[in-house]
Design a protein around this motif. Structure first.
Motif, PDB file in Angstrom:
ATOM      1  N   ALA A 108     -11.092 -28.063   1.867  1.00  0.00           N
ATOM      2  CA  ALA A 108     -10.517 -27.108   0.915  1.00  0.00           C
ATOM      3  C   ALA A 108      -9.799 -25.964   1.624  1.00  0.00           C
ATOM      4  N   LEU A 109     -10.034 -25.824   2.929  1.00  0.00           N
ATOM      5  CA  LEU A 109      -9.540 -24.643   3.640  1.00  0.00           C
ATOM      6  C   LEU A 109      -8.313 -24.925   4.494  1.00  0.00           C
ATOM      7  N   THR A 110      -7.614 -26.033   4.216  1.00  0.00           N
ATOM      8  CA  THR A 110      -6.476 -26.386   5.069  1.00  0.00           C
ATOM      9  C   THR A 110      -5.364 -25.344   5.001  1.00  0.00           C
ATOM     10  N   SER A 111      -5.249 -24.622   3.902  1.00  0.00           N
ATOM     11  CA  SER A 111      -4.239 -23.564   3.834  1.00  0.00           C
ATOM     12  C   SER A 111      -4.883 -22.240   3.438  1.00  0.00           C
ATOM     13  N   ALA A 112      -6.102 -22.040   3.900  1.00  0.00           N
ATOM     14  CA  ALA A 112      -6.816 -20.803   3.555  1.00  0.00           C
ATOM     15  C   ALA A 112      -7.635 -20.330   4.748  1.00  0.00           C
ATOM     16  N   TYR A 113      -8.047 -19.086   4.682  1.00  0.00           N
ATOM     17  CA  TYR A 113      -8.859 -18.480   5.729  1.00  0.00           C
ATOM     18  C   TYR A 113     -10.163 -18.019   5.124  1.00  0.00           C
TER      19      TYR A 113
END
Ligand code: ZN
Length: 225
Positions: free
Chosen positions: A174-179
Motif C-alpha cells: 500500500a505504501l508504493t507511493s506513500a511515506y
C-alpha cells in the motif's frame, strides 16, 4: 481496585487511577478517575500536543470508530464513521470520492478488517495531496511479527490478528507511493508503549504537517519508497 499513583494524567492533571475490567499490561491501574482516559488516550494526547495546531485547524477529518483519543474540536470539520452503525463505511471499499479528507484517524480498527493492506490503499485514495493518515493498532510494540489467523475470532473481540512491529512491512504494497513514520510514545501512568503510524503522499509534507519536534524526538522508523 483503586489506588493513588504519584504519576499525573497529562490530559487532566488527575493523580488517581483505577483498574476497571482489566489492569495495564504491567498489572497496574490505568483508568484516570478524573477524565476517564486510558493508556492510548494519554499517549496520543502527548503526540498531538506536538503537532502544529494551525495544521489541524485547516484539516477536514474523518475518523473510523467512535474513539475519543483525539480532540475533535482541533479540526476544521470532523466526521465519524461507525461500522455497522452511524455513517457506516467499509474501510476496504470506502464510499467517498478520491482525496476527500486531509486527516484520517483509525484507532484500533484495522485488527477488525480482513485485508488491512487493501484498507490502507483505500485510506490513501480518499486522502488529499496534503493529507495525513493516523493509524493506531493494539500492542505492535510488544510482538516482533504479526500473527494473522484469517478470521474474526469471537474470543478476542473479533480480531483477525495480533499485530507486531512488522506492521509497515506487512502493508508495504500500500505504501508504493506513500511515506510512513512510526511515532512511539509512552503512557507515563502505566509505562505502556503506544505507537501511531503517520502516512502521507509526500515526505516533505509529512514533516511539515506533523511537525519537526515530533519527528526529531519520537520518530524511530522511517519508511517509504
Ligand atoms: Zn485524566
Amino acid at each position: 481496585m483503586k489506588s493513588s499513583n504519584p504519576k499525573i494524567c497529562p490530559i487532566c492533571g488527575g493523580t488517581e487511577f483505577e483498574s476497571k475490567l482489566r489492569t495495564s499490561r504491567f498489572g497496574t491501574p490505568y483508568h484516570c478517575l478524573k477524565c476517564g482516559s486510558g493508556e492510548r488516550q494519554r499517549a496520543i494526547w502527548k503526540i498531538y500536543d506536538k503537532i502544529p495546531k494551525e495544521i489541524l485547524k485547516k484539516s477536514k477529518a474523518l475518523q473510523f470508530s467512535n474513539d475519543n483519543s483525539v480532540d475533535r474540536n482541533a479540526f476544521a470539520s470532523f466526521e465519524v464513521s461507525v461500522y455497522g452503525g452511524d455513517n457506516s463505511l467499509d474501510m476496504m471499499d470506502i464510499e467517498r470520492a478520491n482525496e476527500s479528507y486531509d486527516w484520517i484517524i483509525s484507532n484500533q480498527v484495522l485488527e477488525h478488517v480482513a485485508d488491512d493492506t487493501l484498507a490502507v490503499e483505500e485510506l490513501l485514495r480518499i486522502l488529499s495531496s496534503r493529507g495525513v493518515i493516523h493509524i493506531n493498532i493494539p500492542n505492535p510494540a510488544y510482538n516482533l511479527y504479526t500473527n494473522d489467523w484469517g478470521y474474526p475470532d469471537p474470543k478476542i473481540h473479533d480480531h483477525y490478528r495480533h499485530y507486531g512491529s512488522d506492521f509497515l512491512l506487512r502493508i508495504d504494497k500500500a505504501l508504493t507511493s506513500a511515506y510512513a513514520i512510526q511515532v512511539v510514545e509512552i503512557d507515563d501512568v502505566t509505562d505502556t508503549l503506544e505507537l501511531v503510524y503517520f502516512i502521507s503522499k509526500s515526505f516533505n509534507l509529512l514533516v511539515q504537517q506533523i511537525g519537526r519536534s515530533l519527528l526529531t524526538q519520537k520518530c524511530v522508523v522511517l519508511r517509504g519508497k
